[in-house]
Design an enzyme around this catalytic site. Structure first.
Site, PDB file in Angstrom:
ATOM      1  N   ASN A 160       2.010  -2.669  -1.161  1.00 16.77           N
ATOM      2  CA  ASN A 160       0.548  -2.814  -1.191  1.00 16.77           C
ATOM      3  C   ASN A 160      -0.022  -1.415  -0.974  1.00 16.77           C
ATOM      4  O   ASN A 160       0.100  -0.848   0.117  1.00 16.77           O
ATOM      5  CB  ASN A 160       0.077  -3.778  -0.090  1.00 16.77           C
ATOM      6  CG  ASN A 160      -1.447  -3.925  -0.087  1.00 16.77           C
ATOM      7  OD1 ASN A 160      -2.176  -2.990  -0.376  1.00 16.77           O
ATOM      8  ND2 ASN A 160      -1.925  -5.106   0.259  1.00 16.77           N
ATOM      9  N   GLU A 175      -3.031  -4.775  -4.498  1.00 14.43           N
ATOM     10  CA  GLU A 175      -4.309  -4.132  -4.162  1.00 14.43           C
ATOM     11  C   GLU A 175      -4.533  -2.838  -4.949  1.00 14.43           C
ATOM     12  O   GLU A 175      -4.739  -1.768  -4.359  1.00 14.43           O
ATOM     13  CB  GLU A 175      -4.434  -3.890  -2.658  1.00 14.43           C
ATOM     14  CG  GLU A 175      -4.821  -5.149  -1.899  1.00 14.43           C
ATOM     15  CD  GLU A 175      -5.590  -4.869  -0.614  1.00 14.43           C
ATOM     16  OE1 GLU A 175      -6.827  -4.792  -0.681  1.00 14.43           O
ATOM     17  OE2 GLU A 175      -4.952  -4.723   0.450  1.00 14.43           O
ATOM     18  N   ASP A 224       2.689  -8.741  -0.910  1.00 14.98           N
ATOM     19  CA  ASP A 224       2.048  -8.818   0.399  1.00 14.98           C
ATOM     20  C   ASP A 224       1.713 -10.282   0.633  1.00 14.98           C
ATOM     21  O   ASP A 224       0.762 -10.797   0.054  1.00 14.98           O
ATOM     22  CB  ASP A 224       0.787  -7.954   0.411  1.00 14.98           C
ATOM     23  CG  ASP A 224       0.005  -8.083   1.709  1.00 14.98           C
ATOM     24  OD1 ASP A 224       0.458  -8.827   2.610  1.00 14.98           O
ATOM     25  OD2 ASP A 224      -1.067  -7.459   1.818  1.00 14.98           O
ATOM     26  N   ASN A 249       0.915 -11.644   3.563  1.00 16.80           N
ATOM     27  CA  ASN A 249      -0.038 -11.826   4.663  1.00 16.80           C
ATOM     28  C   ASN A 249       0.385 -12.932   5.624  1.00 16.80           C
ATOM     29  O   ASN A 249      -0.457 -13.610   6.226  1.00 16.80           O
ATOM     30  CB  ASN A 249      -1.455 -12.068   4.126  1.00 16.80           C
ATOM     31  CG  ASN A 249      -2.209 -10.754   3.905  1.00 16.80           C
ATOM     32  OD1 ASN A 249      -2.198  -9.863   4.756  1.00 16.80           O
ATOM     33  ND2 ASN A 249      -2.857 -10.633   2.754  1.00 16.80           N
ATOM     34  N   ASP A 262       5.275  -7.931   4.128  1.00 12.47           N
ATOM     35  CA  ASP A 262       5.603  -7.591   2.743  1.00 12.47           C
ATOM     36  C   ASP A 262       7.049  -8.011   2.505  1.00 12.47           C
ATOM     37  O   ASP A 262       7.972  -7.479   3.130  1.00 12.47           O
ATOM     38  CB  ASP A 262       5.395  -6.095   2.510  1.00 12.47           C
ATOM     39  CG  ASP A 262       3.956  -5.699   2.736  1.00 12.47           C
ATOM     40  OD1 ASP A 262       3.164  -5.822   1.792  1.00 12.47           O
ATOM     41  OD2 ASP A 262       3.616  -5.312   3.882  1.00 12.47           O
ATOM     42  N   ASP A 280      -1.977   1.419   4.418  1.00 12.76           N
ATOM     43  CA  ASP A 280      -1.601   0.817   5.705  1.00 12.76           C
ATOM     44  C   ASP A 280      -0.297   0.007   5.587  1.00 12.76           C
ATOM     45  O   ASP A 280       0.227  -0.445   6.603  1.00 12.76           O
ATOM     46  CB  ASP A 280      -2.739  -0.020   6.311  1.00 12.76           C
ATOM     47  CG  ASP A 280      -3.429  -0.953   5.337  1.00 12.76           C
ATOM     48  OD1 ASP A 280      -3.159  -0.882   4.120  1.00 12.76           O
ATOM     49  OD2 ASP A 280      -4.261  -1.748   5.801  1.00 12.76           O
ATOM     50  N   HIS A 281       0.224  -0.146   4.369  1.00 12.59           N
ATOM     51  CA  HIS A 281       1.522  -0.803   4.149  1.00 12.59           C
ATOM     52  C   HIS A 281       2.566   0.233   3.727  1.00 12.59           C
ATOM     53  O   HIS A 281       2.253   1.183   3.003  1.00 12.59           O
ATOM     54  CB  HIS A 281       1.434  -1.821   3.019  1.00 12.59           C
ATOM     55  CG  HIS A 281       0.518  -2.986   3.294  1.00 12.59           C
ATOM     56  ND1 HIS A 281       0.982  -4.246   3.566  1.00 12.59           N
ATOM     57  CD2 HIS A 281      -0.834  -3.069   3.325  1.00 12.59           C
ATOM     58  CE1 HIS A 281      -0.035  -5.066   3.747  1.00 12.59           C
ATOM     59  NE2 HIS A 281      -1.151  -4.381   3.602  1.00 12.59           N
TER      60      HIS A 281
END
Length: 258
Positions: free
Chosen positions: A7, A34, A143, A145, A214, A243-244
């Site tokens: 991501n 994303e 991802d 989540n 992930d 951030d991933h």
DNA sequence: ATGTCACAGTCCCTGTGA
């Protein structure tokens, strides 16, 4: 075959890092989430110059998923065929393997309508995978989540009553696994947290406040071919990181059972 | 719990989403 899911939190903002990362790691197939850009902005030409064919399901300001491949790319499908305006799912066949890149809805909060949407989305994914063509090996990554178990969360006490760890979300992942899929990272590293995401705030990365959300799922035919799994934590460091971090899986397809 | 980042539009700040 070297595969990764990442991501990137805006392919527009992340392109310089993505490009240098591709050169460094030379993955065969990359599942991206994303992109946050339209198809018109997607870097098809720059990827082609690096040897990658690509397919994008773009939306614009939010969401957007893609697949990059150095081993061919065909039979592209976008979404679940249900008019969902959010671009969160794309499939393609690369090197004889069926790949899906997933950006599962965040959920926001347990009492938010977006949480119900998340569970519905995961149920649709399960249905698609239940009905898949079992003669073609499949990799489902992205991802999700959802942290599948408490081992995948740096401090379960912090997440009581929050999304990403709730029982219905975890049950939805188990239902996906029950179609005949294996969590690649856990299959090789049953006891290591292997976090893949850290909040930008509060210095979470350096404090080790991460989650493993992930995931790479592989079907039974690929299980015996898996040779490695690792998180590229270096990609979370330095200037303008996502951030991933990318999650890698490696396969020796000559080990496929007949 | 919240020390950040990225987006679009109201455009050099603010609201939204993560």
């Amino acid at each position: 075959m070297r595969v990764a899911t990442w991501n990137v939190n805006s392919l527009t903002a992340r392109w310089p890092r993505v490009e240098s990362w591709l050169l460094e790691h030379q993955p065969d197939v990359v599942l991206i989430q994303e992109t946050k850009q339209t198809d018109a902005k997607f870097p098809f030409e720059a990827l082609a110059e690096r040897g990658y064919a690509a397919a994008h399901h773009g939306q614009g300001q939010w969401n957007g998923v893609a697949i990059f491949s150095k081993v061919g790319l065909g039979d592209v499908t976008r979404g679940f065929g249900d008019e969902d305006p959010e671009a969160r799912f794309i499939g393609a066949t690369c090197g004889g393997v069926r790949f899906y890149s997933c950006y599962v809805p965040n959920g926001r909060a347990l009492d938010d309508p977006h949480y119900a949407y998340k569970l519905q989305w995961l149920a649709k994914l399960r249905d698609l995978l239940e009905q898949r063509d079992r003669s073609t090996p499949v990799v489902v990554g992205g991802d999700f989540n959802v942290a599948p178990t408490d081992l995948d969360c740096y401090d379960p006490a912090v997440f009581v009553g929050a999304t990403h760890v709730s029982e219905p979300e975890r049950a939805a992942l188990r239902a996906i696994e029950a179609t005949g899929l294996v969590d690649l990272t856990r299959s090789l590293h049953p006891d290591e947290p292997s976090f893949s995401w850290w909040d930008y705030r509060n210095g979470a990365f350096h404090r080790g406040w991460g989650l493993r959300i992930d995931l790479l799922y592989v079907d039974e035919s690929l299980r015996a071919t898996v040779t490695a799994s690792y998180v590229d934590r270096d990609a979370r460091k330095g200037e303008k990181p996502s951030d991933h971090a990318p999650v890698f899986g490696e396969f020796d397809l000559t080990k496929r059972p007949n």
